[in-house]
Design a protein around this motif. Structure first.
Motif, PDB file in Angstrom:
ATOM      1  N   ARG A   1       8.301  18.087  -8.906  1.00 35.77           N
ATOM      2  CA  ARG A   1       8.899  18.922  -9.935  1.00 35.77           C
ATOM      3  C   ARG A   1       9.737  20.056  -9.341  1.00 35.77           C
ATOM      4  O   ARG A   1      10.837  20.363  -9.812  1.00 35.77           O
ATOM      5  CB  ARG A   1       7.803  19.506 -10.835  1.00 35.77           C
ATOM      6  N   THR A   2       9.230  20.700  -8.306  1.00 35.85           N
ATOM      7  CA  THR A   2       9.868  21.927  -7.809  1.00 35.85           C
ATOM      8  C   THR A   2      10.759  21.718  -6.599  1.00 35.85           C
ATOM      9  O   THR A   2      11.651  22.533  -6.331  1.00 35.85           O
ATOM     10  CB  THR A   2       8.799  22.961  -7.427  1.00 35.85           C
ATOM     11  N   GLY A   3      10.505  20.648  -5.823  1.00 33.77           N
ATOM     12  CA  GLY A   3      11.231  20.463  -4.563  1.00 33.77           C
ATOM     13  C   GLY A   3      10.754  21.391  -3.465  1.00 33.77           C
ATOM     14  O   GLY A   3      11.340  21.413  -2.376  1.00 33.77           O
ATOM     15  N   ASP A   4       9.692  22.136  -3.698  1.00 31.31           N
ATOM     16  CA  ASP A   4       9.162  23.111  -2.739  1.00 31.31           C
ATOM     17  C   ASP A   4       8.293  22.387  -1.706  1.00 31.31           C
ATOM     18  O   ASP A   4       7.258  21.805  -2.047  1.00 31.31           O
ATOM     19  CB  ASP A   4       8.345  24.167  -3.480  1.00 31.31           C
ATOM     20  N   GLU A   5       8.701  22.441  -0.436  1.00 33.55           N
ATOM     21  CA  GLU A   5       8.020  21.712   0.628  1.00 33.55           C
ATOM     22  C   GLU A   5       6.582  22.179   0.864  1.00 33.55           C
ATOM     23  O   GLU A   5       5.789  21.460   1.463  1.00 33.55           O
ATOM     24  CB  GLU A   5       8.807  21.834   1.930  1.00 33.55           C
ATOM     25  N   ARG A   6       6.241  23.375   0.409  1.00 36.38           N
ATOM     26  CA  ARG A   6       4.875  23.839   0.651  1.00 36.38           C
ATOM     27  C   ARG A   6       3.864  22.945  -0.034  1.00 36.38           C
ATOM     28  O   ARG A   6       2.725  22.808   0.436  1.00 36.38           O
ATOM     29  CB  ARG A   6       4.696  25.283   0.186  1.00 36.38           C
ATOM     30  N   TRP A   7       4.272  22.310  -1.152  1.00 31.04           N
ATOM     31  CA  TRP A   7       3.343  21.423  -1.838  1.00 31.04           C
ATOM     32  C   TRP A   7       3.111  20.142  -1.051  1.00 31.04           C
ATOM     33  O   TRP A   7       2.024  19.552  -1.115  1.00 31.04           O
ATOM     34  CB  TRP A   7       3.834  21.134  -3.247  1.00 31.04           C
ATOM     35  N   VAL A   8       4.094  19.694  -0.307  1.00 33.68           N
ATOM     36  CA  VAL A   8       3.885  18.556   0.593  1.00 33.68           C
ATOM     37  C   VAL A   8       2.890  18.931   1.682  1.00 33.68           C
ATOM     38  O   VAL A   8       1.955  18.187   1.993  1.00 33.68           O
ATOM     39  CB  VAL A   8       5.223  18.100   1.219  1.00 33.68           C
ATOM     40  N   GLU A   9       3.089  20.086   2.286  1.00 38.52           N
ATOM     41  CA  GLU A   9       2.182  20.543   3.339  1.00 38.52           C
ATOM     42  C   GLU A   9       0.756  20.647   2.817  1.00 38.52           C
ATOM     43  O   GLU A   9      -0.204  20.253   3.496  1.00 38.52           O
ATOM     44  CB  GLU A   9       2.649  21.894   3.872  1.00 38.52           C
ATOM     45  N   ARG A  10       0.609  21.175   1.619  1.00 37.69           N
ATOM     46  CA  ARG A  10      -0.726  21.330   1.045  1.00 37.69           C
ATOM     47  C   ARG A  10      -1.338  19.976   0.688  1.00 37.69           C
ATOM     48  O   ARG A  10      -2.538  19.754   0.897  1.00 37.69           O
ATOM     49  CB  ARG A  10      -0.647  22.244  -0.177  1.00 37.69           C
ATOM     50  N   ALA A  11      -0.535  19.068   0.134  1.00 36.35           N
ATOM     51  CA  ALA A  11      -1.040  17.726  -0.167  1.00 36.35           C
ATOM     52  C   ALA A  11      -1.518  17.041   1.106  1.00 36.35           C
ATOM     53  O   ALA A  11      -2.553  16.354   1.113  1.00 36.35           O
ATOM     54  CB  ALA A  11       0.054  16.896  -0.851  1.00 36.35           C
ATOM     55  N   ARG A  12      -0.790  17.215   2.186  1.00 37.04           N
ATOM     56  CA  ARG A  12      -1.182  16.589   3.451  1.00 37.04           C
ATOM     57  C   ARG A  12      -2.469  17.185   4.003  1.00 37.04           C
ATOM     58  O   ARG A  12      -3.264  16.476   4.642  1.00 37.04           O
ATOM     59  CB  ARG A  12      -0.026  16.706   4.446  1.00 37.04           C
ATOM     60  N   ARG A  13      -2.706  18.471   3.750  1.00 39.09           N
ATOM     61  CA  ARG A  13      -3.996  19.058   4.115  1.00 39.09           C
ATOM     62  C   ARG A  13      -5.118  18.369   3.343  1.00 39.09           C
ATOM     63  O   ARG A  13      -6.194  18.086   3.889  1.00 39.09           O
ATOM     64  CB  ARG A  13      -3.999  20.560   3.812  1.00 39.09           C
ATOM     65  N   PHE A  14      -4.862  18.117   2.063  1.00 43.71           N
ATOM     66  CA  PHE A  14      -5.853  17.407   1.252  1.00 43.71           C
ATOM     67  C   PHE A  14      -6.078  15.985   1.789  1.00 43.71           C
ATOM     68  O   PHE A  14      -7.204  15.485   1.803  1.00 43.71           O
ATOM     69  CB  PHE A  14      -5.387  17.352  -0.208  1.00 43.71           C
ATOM     70  N   ALA A  15      -5.009  15.326   2.215  1.00 47.52           N
ATOM     71  CA  ALA A  15      -5.144  13.966   2.733  1.00 47.52           C
ATOM     72  C   ALA A  15      -5.979  13.939   4.005  1.00 47.52           C
ATOM     73  O   ALA A  15      -6.833  13.051   4.176  1.00 47.52           O
ATOM     74  CB  ALA A  15      -3.763  13.369   2.990  1.00 47.52           C
ATOM     75  N   MET A  16      -5.742  14.873   4.903  1.00 46.07           N
ATOM     76  CA  MET A  16      -6.528  14.921   6.134  1.00 46.07           C
ATOM     77  C   MET A  16      -8.006  15.133   5.812  1.00 46.07           C
ATOM     78  O   MET A  16      -8.892  14.516   6.426  1.00 46.07           O
ATOM     79  CB  MET A  16      -6.011  16.038   7.042  1.00 46.07           C
ATOM     80  N   HIS A  17      -8.269  15.996   4.859  1.00 51.27           N
ATOM     81  CA  HIS A  17      -9.659  16.245   4.467  1.00 51.27           C
ATOM     82  C   HIS A  17     -10.268  15.005   3.817  1.00 51.27           C
ATOM     83  O   HIS A  17     -11.408  14.628   4.121  1.00 51.27           O
ATOM     84  CB  HIS A  17      -9.723  17.428   3.497  1.00 51.27           C
ATOM     85  N   ALA A  18      -9.531  14.380   2.910  1.00 50.60           N
ATOM     86  CA  ALA A  18     -10.058  13.219   2.195  1.00 50.60           C
ATOM     87  C   ALA A  18     -10.398  12.075   3.148  1.00 50.60           C
ATOM     88  O   ALA A  18     -11.428  11.406   2.990  1.00 50.60           O
ATOM     89  CB  ALA A  18      -9.055  12.757   1.145  1.00 50.60           C
ATOM     90  N   LEU A  19      -9.545  11.833   4.134  1.00 50.72           N
ATOM     91  CA  LEU A  19      -9.821  10.770   5.103  1.00 50.72           C
ATOM     92  C   LEU A  19     -11.065  11.090   5.923  1.00 50.72           C
ATOM     93  O   LEU A  19     -11.906  10.209   6.164  1.00 50.72           O
ATOM     94  CB  LEU A  19      -8.611  10.573   6.011  1.00 50.72           C
ATOM     95  N   ALA A  20     -11.191  12.350   6.350  1.00 52.20           N
ATOM     96  CA  ALA A  20     -12.375  12.754   7.106  1.00 52.20           C
ATOM     97  C   ALA A  20     -13.622  12.670   6.224  1.00 52.20           C
ATOM     98  O   ALA A  20     -14.705  12.267   6.678  1.00 52.20           O
ATOM     99  CB  ALA A  20     -12.189  14.166   7.644  1.00 52.20           C
ATOM    100  N   GLN A  21     -13.472  13.045   4.976  1.00 54.17           N
ATOM    101  CA  GLN A  21     -14.585  12.981   4.024  1.00 54.17           C
ATOM    102  C   GLN A  21     -15.034  11.541   3.814  1.00 54.17           C
ATOM    103  O   GLN A  21     -16.239  11.249   3.769  1.00 54.17           O
ATOM    104  CB  GLN A  21     -14.128  13.599   2.702  1.00 54.17           C
ATOM    105  N   ALA A  22     -14.079  10.626   3.700  1.00 50.92           N
ATOM    106  CA  ALA A  22     -14.413   9.215   3.536  1.00 50.92           C
ATOM    107  C   ALA A  22     -15.190   8.693   4.742  1.00 50.92           C
ATOM    108  O   ALA A  22     -16.182   7.962   4.596  1.00 50.92           O
ATOM    109  CB  ALA A  22     -13.139   8.398   3.334  1.00 50.92           C
ATOM    110  N   GLU A  23     -14.761   9.066   5.939  1.00 52.47           N
ATOM    111  CA  GLU A  23     -15.463   8.629   7.150  1.00 52.47           C
ATOM    112  C   GLU A  23     -16.870   9.213   7.206  1.00 52.47           C
ATOM    113  O   GLU A  23     -17.834   8.519   7.569  1.00 52.47           O
ATOM    114  CB  GLU A  23     -14.663   9.055   8.374  1.00 52.47           C
ATOM    115  N   ARG A  24     -17.001  10.487   6.848  1.00 50.33           N
ATOM    116  CA  ARG A  24     -18.305  11.148   6.906  1.00 50.33           C
ATOM    117  C   ARG A  24     -19.270  10.534   5.899  1.00 50.33           C
ATOM    118  O   ARG A  24     -20.439  10.259   6.237  1.00 50.33           O
ATOM    119  CB  ARG A  24     -18.131  12.644   6.654  1.00 50.33           C
ATOM    120  N   LEU A  25     -18.811  10.295   4.681  1.00 45.64           N
ATOM    121  CA  LEU A  25     -19.679   9.716   3.671  1.00 45.64           C
ATOM    122  C   LEU A  25     -20.055   8.274   4.018  1.00 45.64           C
ATOM    123  O   LEU A  25     -21.167   7.830   3.735  1.00 45.64           O
ATOM    124  CB  LEU A  25     -19.004   9.782   2.305  1.00 45.64           C
ATOM    125  N   ALA A  26     -19.131   7.547   4.643  1.00 44.73           N
ATOM    126  CA  ALA A  26     -19.444   6.186   5.078  1.00 44.73           C
ATOM    127  C   ALA A  26     -20.554   6.196   6.124  1.00 44.73           C
ATOM    128  O   ALA A  26     -21.460   5.344   6.113  1.00 44.73           O
ATOM    129  CB  ALA A  26     -18.196   5.511   5.631  1.00 44.73           C
TER     130      ALA A  26
END
Length: 388
Positions: free
Chosen positions: A326-351
């Motif tokens: 919606r905004t074109g603001d790159e900070r939201w990409v950076e923040r989404a990628r932080r979430f992705a790194m966490h989610a992948l680590a979370q998936a490994e930990r829960l597994a």
């Protein structure tokens, strides 16, 4: 309070690493390949089966084999991972098993309005649609065409169960086949859905629930309708409804599941993440940013909700990608990628804790892999809702 802080945890301090993300996606796909069994399909997580009283193996699009197959095919088409499974054969096997013993709706939801066999996420439409994508067959397509048209009698107007979900299936088939019958069926269903919209701008999900979000409400229903035919008037009216029911505090915003319901959930199926997923392009931009900012400040979902798309870290991360769209603001990409790194680590930990990964599109690891791939490709489309 706009949400329940106890449900969340701080994001891990891991820098965005494309090679690491690609490796994690490949590991999830390889594990799904290894865990598959031609008779039992994939093992079921307790929440996905026991809590819903579902017969095994799970077969549907939301938490069953059809969703896993769809995700593996999507990752393959994106060039992100190559499964070793014959996905067409698995899809057909899933339909065969569904028809032998449908998933839970016949017993668990007996007598409920929304217990309809044509539901996209919880009914037969999901497995048959995936099979039509991977193993095109005229007879199967004819079965699906007849099935989705029966869903107009279902008075639960949401993506999970009702006409909005089967509208998405019709649009997918029209795109894949080019056959006009699917566009015609979509227009017919869209006309029924429009007529059932209330004077308050909302639709009925059950006797006392008229939802706001994407999975169960106005944002998802509007998204489905404007995919059939662009409608600026409908988008404007839905934006006004969502603005009216937003709960705002210090330039942050969240939404209850429906008017009159308690506030607190902050996830895709209920709350700001779902509102942004469905209404990101027509909702007031300040509200989009306010919802995304709340998601960012809250952090990742804890282990009770997990890393998945429906009510976990990955689903909230997709909302940040919508804020970027919606905004074109790159900070939201950076923040989404932080979430992705966490989610992948979370998936490994829960597994590691559970002794195996979770095999589900909306609650499991393949959904998280799709979110991570979206962050790699800057693809802001939410699975199923935006692309089938």
């Amino acid at each position: 309070m706009l949400y329940e802080p106890a449900q969340f945890e701080p994001l891990i301090k891991a820098s965005w690493d494309p090679a690491r993300v690609e490796g994690a996606i490949a590991a999830i796909v390889a594990d799904a390949d290894a865990a598959f069994d031609a008779r039992e399909l994939w093992p079921a997580h307790a929440w996905d089966s026991d809590d819903w009283q579902a017969p095994l193996p799970l077969k549907g699009l939301y938490v069953g084999a059809a969703g896993v197959v769809w995700a593996l095919d999507a990752l393959r088409r994106q060039g992100r991972a190559e499964t070793s499974l014959d996905l067409a054969a698995v899809a057909l096997r899933t339909v065969e098993l569904w028809r032998a013993e449908p998933d839970w709706y016949l017993d668990f939801l007996a007598g409920e309005t929304h217990a309809h066999p044509a539901a996209l996420l919880f009914g037969e439409t999901g497995p048959v649609l995936v099979a039509c994508r991977l193993a095109p067959d005229p007879a199967l397509a004819a079965n699906l065409h007849a099935l989705v048209r029966t869903n107009v009698t279902n008075l639960t107007d949401d993506v999970m169960w009702g006409v909005p979900g089967t509208l998405l299936a019709m649009l997918a088939m029209q795109e894949w086949t080019g056959e006009s019958r699917w566009a015609k069926a979509a227009r017919e269903s869209a006309s029924v859905l429009r007529a059932r919209r209330g004077e308050d701008g909302l639709w009925r999900q059950d006797d006392d629930y008229r939802g706001l979000g994407t999975l169960h409400g106005a944002a998802g229903n509007t998204r489905a309708l404007i995919r059939v035919e662009p409608d600026e008037t409908l988008a404007t009216e839905t934006a006004a409804v969502l603005a009216r029911h937003a709960v705002r505090e210090d330039r942050l915003a969240n939404w209850p599941g429906a008017p009159g319901r308690s506030l607190g959930r902050l996830q895709w199926c209920t709350g700001a993440a779902g509102i942004l997923a469905g209404a990101w392009d027509y909702l007031d931009e300040a509200l989009v940013v306010a919802g995304a900012e709340l998601i960012w400040r809250a952090g990742a979902h804890g282990d009770e909700k997990g890393h998945g798309l429906c009510h976990g870290t990955s689903g909230n991360g997709f909302a940040l990608l919508k804020a970027f769209a919606r905004t074109g603001d790159e900070r939201w990409v950076e923040r989404a990628r932080r979430f992705a790194m966490h989610a992948l680590a979370q998936a490994e930990r829960l597994a590691a804790v559970n002794g195996r990964r979770r095999y589900s599109l909306f609650t499991g690891d393949v959904g998280t892999a799709l979110f991570a791939a979206a962050c790699l490709d800057l693809d802001t489309r939410y699975p199923i809702i935006d692309v089938l």
